[in-house]
Design an enzyme around this catalytic site. Sequence first.
Site, PDB file in Angstrom:
ATOM      1  N   SER A   9      10.491 -34.709 -59.812  1.00  0.00           N
ATOM      2  CA  SER A   9      11.586 -34.808 -60.784  1.00  0.00           C
ATOM      3  C   SER A   9      11.079 -35.438 -62.075  1.00  0.00           C
ATOM      4  O   SER A   9      10.683 -36.608 -62.107  1.00  0.00           O
ATOM      5  CB  SER A   9      12.729 -35.652 -60.210  1.00  0.00           C
ATOM      6  OG  SER A   9      13.679 -35.861 -61.224  1.00  0.00           O
ATOM      7  N   HIS A  34      11.411 -30.168 -61.075  1.00  0.00           N
ATOM      8  CA  HIS A  34      12.850 -30.440 -61.034  1.00  0.00           C
ATOM      9  C   HIS A  34      13.270 -31.122 -62.338  1.00  0.00           C
ATOM     10  O   HIS A  34      12.667 -32.121 -62.748  1.00  0.00           O
ATOM     11  CB  HIS A  34      13.139 -31.339 -59.826  1.00  0.00           C
ATOM     12  CG  HIS A  34      14.587 -31.581 -59.562  1.00  0.00           C
ATOM     13  ND1 HIS A  34      15.380 -30.698 -58.863  1.00  0.00           N
ATOM     14  CD2 HIS A  34      15.387 -32.622 -59.894  1.00  0.00           C
ATOM     15  CE1 HIS A  34      16.609 -31.184 -58.772  1.00  0.00           C
ATOM     16  NE2 HIS A  34      16.643 -32.353 -59.407  1.00  0.00           N
ATOM     17  N   ASP A  36      16.525 -32.761 -64.372  1.00  0.00           N
ATOM     18  CA  ASP A  36      17.886 -33.283 -64.242  1.00  0.00           C
ATOM     19  C   ASP A  36      18.585 -33.322 -65.590  1.00  0.00           C
ATOM     20  O   ASP A  36      18.162 -34.051 -66.493  1.00  0.00           O
ATOM     21  CB  ASP A  36      17.829 -34.710 -63.678  1.00  0.00           C
ATOM     22  CG  ASP A  36      17.399 -34.732 -62.231  1.00  0.00           C
ATOM     23  OD1 ASP A  36      17.985 -33.989 -61.433  1.00  0.00           O
ATOM     24  OD2 ASP A  36      16.464 -35.487 -61.904  1.00  0.00           O
ATOM     25  N   MET A  38      21.957 -34.387 -67.448  1.00  0.00           N
ATOM     26  CA  MET A  38      23.133 -35.253 -67.271  1.00  0.00           C
ATOM     27  C   MET A  38      23.895 -35.356 -68.582  1.00  0.00           C
ATOM     28  O   MET A  38      23.281 -35.545 -69.637  1.00  0.00           O
ATOM     29  CB  MET A  38      22.696 -36.653 -66.858  1.00  0.00           C
ATOM     30  CG  MET A  38      21.823 -36.672 -65.620  1.00  0.00           C
ATOM     31  SD  MET A  38      21.295 -38.352 -65.264  1.00  0.00           S
ATOM     32  CE  MET A  38      20.293 -38.074 -63.809  1.00  0.00           C
ATOM     33  N   HIS A  67      18.747 -28.809 -62.516  1.00  0.00           N
ATOM     34  CA  HIS A  67      19.888 -29.384 -61.798  1.00  0.00           C
ATOM     35  C   HIS A  67      20.893 -29.853 -62.838  1.00  0.00           C
ATOM     36  O   HIS A  67      20.663 -30.853 -63.521  1.00  0.00           O
ATOM     37  CB  HIS A  67      19.354 -30.552 -60.941  1.00  0.00           C
ATOM     38  CG  HIS A  67      20.391 -31.336 -60.222  1.00  0.00           C
ATOM     39  ND1 HIS A  67      20.121 -32.559 -59.664  1.00  0.00           N
ATOM     40  CD2 HIS A  67      21.703 -31.084 -59.942  1.00  0.00           C
ATOM     41  CE1 HIS A  67      21.215 -33.025 -59.078  1.00  0.00           C
ATOM     42  NE2 HIS A  67      22.190 -32.153 -59.245  1.00  0.00           N
ATOM     43  N   MET A  69      23.981 -31.627 -63.930  1.00  0.00           N
ATOM     44  CA  MET A  69      25.010 -32.622 -63.589  1.00  0.00           C
ATOM     45  C   MET A  69      25.926 -32.724 -64.798  1.00  0.00           C
ATOM     46  O   MET A  69      25.941 -33.733 -65.516  1.00  0.00           O
ATOM     47  CB  MET A  69      24.341 -33.968 -63.265  1.00  0.00           C
ATOM     48  CG  MET A  69      23.678 -33.969 -61.899  1.00  0.00           C
ATOM     49  SD  MET A  69      22.457 -35.286 -61.706  1.00  0.00           S
ATOM     50  CE  MET A  69      21.026 -34.442 -62.363  1.00  0.00           C
ATOM     51  N   MET A 138      22.615 -33.893 -52.337  1.00  0.00           N
ATOM     52  CA  MET A 138      22.346 -35.182 -52.982  1.00  0.00           C
ATOM     53  C   MET A 138      22.254 -36.279 -51.932  1.00  0.00           C
ATOM     54  O   MET A 138      23.210 -36.504 -51.178  1.00  0.00           O
ATOM     55  CB  MET A 138      23.458 -35.524 -53.989  1.00  0.00           C
ATOM     56  CG  MET A 138      23.540 -34.606 -55.197  1.00  0.00           C
ATOM     57  SD  MET A 138      21.983 -34.388 -56.081  1.00  0.00           S
ATOM     58  CE  MET A 138      21.568 -36.079 -56.513  1.00  0.00           C
ATOM     59  N   PHE A 144      21.167 -41.292 -61.638  1.00  0.00           N
ATOM     60  CA  PHE A 144      20.017 -42.163 -61.879  1.00  0.00           C
ATOM     61  C   PHE A 144      18.898 -41.877 -60.883  1.00  0.00           C
ATOM     62  O   PHE A 144      19.170 -41.539 -59.729  1.00  0.00           O
ATOM     63  CB  PHE A 144      20.430 -43.643 -61.743  1.00  0.00           C
ATOM     64  CG  PHE A 144      21.555 -44.016 -62.662  1.00  0.00           C
ATOM     65  CD1 PHE A 144      21.301 -44.403 -63.979  1.00  0.00           C
ATOM     66  CD2 PHE A 144      22.871 -43.922 -62.228  1.00  0.00           C
ATOM     67  CE1 PHE A 144      22.342 -44.703 -64.841  1.00  0.00           C
ATOM     68  CE2 PHE A 144      23.936 -44.227 -63.087  1.00  0.00           C
ATOM     69  CZ  PHE A 144      23.668 -44.618 -64.402  1.00  0.00           C
ATOM     70  N   GLY A 145      17.674 -42.035 -61.351  1.00  0.00           N
ATOM     71  CA  GLY A 145      16.535 -41.980 -60.446  1.00  0.00           C
ATOM     72  C   GLY A 145      16.341 -43.350 -59.795  1.00  0.00           C
ATOM     73  O   GLY A 145      17.000 -44.329 -60.175  1.00  0.00           O
ATOM     74  N   ASP A 176      17.649 -34.250 -52.642  1.00  0.00           N
ATOM     75  CA  ASP A 176      17.475 -34.835 -53.979  1.00  0.00           C
ATOM     76  C   ASP A 176      17.951 -36.279 -54.021  1.00  0.00           C
ATOM     77  O   ASP A 176      19.161 -36.544 -54.007  1.00  0.00           O
ATOM     78  CB  ASP A 176      18.242 -33.984 -55.004  1.00  0.00           C
ATOM     79  CG  ASP A 176      17.894 -34.374 -56.429  1.00  0.00           C
ATOM     80  OD1 ASP A 176      16.963 -35.183 -56.626  1.00  0.00           O
ATOM     81  OD2 ASP A 176      18.568 -33.866 -57.350  1.00  0.00           O
ATOM     82  N   GLY A 177      16.990 -37.198 -54.105  1.00  0.00           N
ATOM     83  CA  GLY A 177      17.313 -38.607 -54.289  1.00  0.00           C
ATOM     84  C   GLY A 177      16.683 -39.499 -53.236  1.00  0.00           C
ATOM     85  O   GLY A 177      16.905 -39.307 -52.038  1.00  0.00           O
ATOM     86  N   GLY A 178      15.851 -40.427 -53.695  1.00  0.00           N
ATOM     87  CA  GLY A 178      15.291 -41.429 -52.786  1.00  0.00           C
ATOM     88  C   GLY A 178      14.301 -40.899 -51.771  1.00  0.00           C
ATOM     89  O   GLY A 178      14.039 -41.549 -50.753  1.00  0.00           O
ATOM     90  N   GLY A 198      11.180 -38.230 -57.519  1.00  0.00           N
ATOM     91  CA  GLY A 198      11.006 -38.733 -58.880  1.00  0.00           C
ATOM     92  C   GLY A 198      10.184 -39.994 -58.890  1.00  0.00           C
ATOM     93  O   GLY A 198       8.963 -39.978 -59.053  1.00  0.00           O
TER      94      GLY A 198
HETATM   95  C1  DX5 Z   1      19.609 -38.066 -59.486  1.00  0.00           C
HETATM   96  C2  DX5 Z   1      18.733 -36.885 -59.776  1.00  0.00           C
HETATM   97  C3  DX5 Z   1      17.471 -36.840 -58.977  1.00  0.00           C
HETATM   98  C4  DX5 Z   1      16.509 -37.951 -59.305  1.00  0.00           C
HETATM   99  C5  DX5 Z   1      15.600 -38.191 -58.141  1.00  0.00           C
HETATM  100  O1  DX5 Z   1      20.779 -37.952 -60.215  1.00  0.00           O
HETATM  101  O2  DX5 Z   1      19.433 -35.679 -59.510  1.00  0.00           O
HETATM  102  O3  DX5 Z   1      16.820 -35.592 -59.117  1.00  0.00           O
HETATM  103  O4  DX5 Z   1      15.728 -37.638 -60.440  1.00  0.00           O
HETATM  104  O5  DX5 Z   1      14.838 -39.311 -58.415  1.00  0.00           O
HETATM  105  P1  DX5 Z   1      14.330 -40.313 -57.288  1.00  0.00           P
HETATM  106  O6  DX5 Z   1      13.377 -39.530 -56.421  1.00  0.00           O
HETATM  107  O7  DX5 Z   1      13.690 -41.390 -58.061  1.00  0.00           O
HETATM  108  O8  DX5 Z   1      15.542 -40.758 -56.494  1.00  0.00           O
HETATM  109 ZN    ZN Z   2      18.228 -33.747 -59.414  1.00  0.00          ZN
END
Ligand code: DX5
Ligand code: ZN
Length: 217
Positions: A9, A34, A36, A38, A67, A69, A138, A144-145, A176-178, A198
């Site tokens: 990401s 990827h 993002d 927002m 992606h 958002m 998700m 947020f990352g 996607d996420g963590g 990310g």
């Molecule tokens: C969150 C994003 C993710 C994010 C993932 O809103 O959609 O794609 O960048 O980042 P990490 O891997 O740091 O959670």
């Molecule tokens: Zn994403």
Amino acid sequence: MNKPIIAPSILAADFANLEREVKMINDSQADWIHIDIMDGVFVPNISMGLPVVEAINRHAKKPLDVHLMIVEPGRYVEAFRKAGAETISVHIEACAHLHRNIQQIKALGCRAGVAVNPHTPVSTLSDIISEIDLVCLMSVNPGFGGQKFIENTYRKVADLKSLISEKSSTAKIEIDGGVNLDNAKPLMQAGADVLVAGNFVFSSADPKEVIGRLKNL
Ligand code: DX5
Ligand code: ZN
């Protein structure tokens, strides 16, 4: 267990050195990039827009996985396609006319994805799953990352896997996420196909090596 599709990401990359970061991804075992988007309305944060996607696309040798958002994504999917998106995911929670938005994305020649927030049951995808190429599950609240992975995601992957086979869908499951090296393997064993990562990649000392470790679990 198949090898995962790895999608670093770019949100966690160094934005002052995007060309360098994209080239690192090009040279790595990553499969997709990827991105993002927002809007500060659908999620409480603003990330990047079309000119940045175009700039990434000028250097990228891997497909762009965009992606969205954002509210009213239908207004922008064509512009993101022109900017270089190969996959476009829209949020089920942001689309009153999801089926129309999916048809719109497919008509542009993109792979079509649907993203679902942690609170949204995967059963809501029942009547769209055979139309789409990707479900972006998700595993954090979008915006947020660097957030903590939500453990309930494992159960959702299993539910989604059953729905996909019940409906003879070819949709891939993206997490996607963590994502990190602790949860990547169990996620793949539960039925995931694509891992977005990310912070785990970009905050490491050797991002390229971390991408390789995620690819070869
Ligand atoms: C969150 C994003 C993710 C994010 C993932 O809103 O959609 O794609 O960048 O980042 P990490 O891997 O740091 O959670
Ligand atoms: Zn994403």
